[in-house]
Design a protein around this motif. Structure first.
Motif, short mmCIF file in Angstrom:
data_model
loop_
_atom_site.label_atom_id
_atom_site.label_comp_id
_atom_site.label_asym_id
_atom_site.label_seq_id
_atom_site.Cartn_x
_atom_site.Cartn_y
_atom_site.Cartn_z
N ASP A 44 6.05 2.53 -9.99
CA ASP A 44 4.60 2.77 -9.92
C ASP A 44 3.79 1.48 -9.81
O ASP A 44 2.58 1.52 -9.59
N LYS A 45 4.47 0.33 -9.93
CA LYS A 45 3.78 -0.96 -9.73
C LYS A 45 4.03 -1.51 -8.32
O LYS A 45 3.72 -2.66 -8.03
N LYS B 259 0.84 -1.20 0.00
CA LYS B 259 0.00 0.00 0.00
C LYS B 259 0.88 1.24 0.00
O LYS B 259 1.74 1.40 0.85
N ALA B 260 0.65 2.12 -0.97
CA ALA B 260 1.46 3.33 -1.10
C ALA B 260 1.22 4.28 0.07
O ALA B 260 0.09 4.49 0.50
N LEU B 261 2.33 4.85 0.58
CA LEU B 261 2.25 5.89 1.61
C LEU B 261 2.27 7.27 0.97
O LEU B 261 1.57 8.18 1.41
N ASP C 185 5.07 10.24 -6.09
CA ASP C 185 5.54 11.40 -6.84
C ASP C 185 5.09 11.24 -8.29
O ASP C 185 5.51 10.31 -8.97
N SER C 186 4.23 12.13 -8.72
CA SER C 186 3.63 12.00 -10.05
C SER C 186 4.65 12.19 -11.17
O SER C 186 4.50 11.63 -12.26
N GLU C 187 5.71 12.96 -10.91
CA GLU C 187 6.69 13.23 -11.95
C GLU C 187 7.64 12.04 -12.17
O GLU C 187 7.82 11.58 -13.29
N SER C 188 8.24 11.56 -11.08
CA SER C 188 9.20 10.45 -11.20
C SER C 188 8.52 9.08 -11.22
O SER C 188 9.15 8.08 -11.56
N LYS C 189 7.23 9.04 -10.83
CA LYS C 189 6.45 7.80 -10.73
C LYS C 189 6.94 6.90 -9.58
O LYS C 189 6.60 5.72 -9.54
N LEU C 190 7.73 7.46 -8.69
CA LEU C 190 8.21 6.69 -7.55
C LEU C 190 7.19 6.68 -6.42
O LEU C 190 6.41 7.63 -6.28
N VAL C 191 7.25 5.63 -5.63
CA VAL C 191 6.30 5.44 -4.54
C VAL C 191 7.06 4.96 -3.30
O VAL C 191 8.01 4.19 -3.42
N LEU C 192 6.63 5.42 -2.14
CA LEU C 192 7.14 4.88 -0.89
C LEU C 192 6.03 4.06 -0.25
O LEU C 192 4.87 4.45 -0.25
#
Length: 203
Positions: A83-84, A10-12, A15-22
């Motif tokens: 992003d996956k 589950k994403a915390l 970042d829409s630009e880099s597509k990275l997720v924590l």
């Protein structure tokens, strides 16, 4: 073990630009980490070990995996993901209250493969990490340490806004931190005031 973490990714924060997720670490991440820990050069760079005869890397890897697997430990860990929600790197931080400053986080980042290094992923990941620390954990000061030879890490930290400093408040008074295998350290800091200035477009 961290079985009660489950495997729900589950994403915390995204970042829409880099597509990275924590996101939080899940059980299946530990198997991925075990694979990363087999790369001796990755461990050497990530943990700031000086060149030459080093520690028993197998023991070092096991100790670190035990640390990551303990949800009640002093260190907190997050997965840096695409992003996956597939893990690309590991972020760690621990918190300390320092009189006159507030909550201080000693933070770190490790990318999972050496072929990911030098492509901007660390910089993008640290920017998102700072956003989480300042806006999600309400930190007053973020500190990092890196080996003197890790120039890529130093450039990454400088690029996102860290400044070199003489010491880390996070480490003051801690007995037994580090080892004889550690390379000389570079300390850097990033205060909340600077983060807010950047966010307002003043820097």
């Amino acid at each position: 073990m961290i079985s009660f973490y489950g495997n729900l990714k589950k994403a915390l924060i995204k970042d829409s630009e880099s597509k990275l997720v924590l996101r939080k670490i899940v059980q299946s991440d530990i198997e991925i980490l075990k694979g990363w820990m087999k790369d001796r050069e990755l461990l050497r760079i990530s943990f700031g070990i000086k060149e030459g005869d080093g520690p028993d890397y197998e023991v070092l890897a096991k100790d670190y995996l035990r640390l990551v697997s303990n949800p009640n430990g002093a260190c907190r860990f997050l997965a840096l993901c695409d992003d996956k929600l597939e893990m690309l790197g590991l972020l760690k931080y621990d918190l300390r209250i320092v009189e006159g400053i507030g909550i201080v986080a000693l933070a770190g980042i490790m990318l999972g493969r050496l072929d990911l290094v030098g492509k901007g992923l660390g910089t993008q990941g640290m920017r998102l990490f700072l956003r989480w620390l300042f806006e999600g954990e309400y930190i007053n000061l973020v500190e990092v340490e890196t080996s003197d030879y890790n120039l890529r890490a130093q450039r990454c930290f400088t690029k996102v806004g860290f400044e070199v400093c003489d010491k880390c408040y996070s480490l003051e008074g801690i007995v037994g931190y580090g080892s004889a295998y550690d390379a000389p350290k570079i300390y850097m800091k990033f205060p909340l005031s600077k983060y807010l200035q950047i966010k307002r477009g003043e820097l």
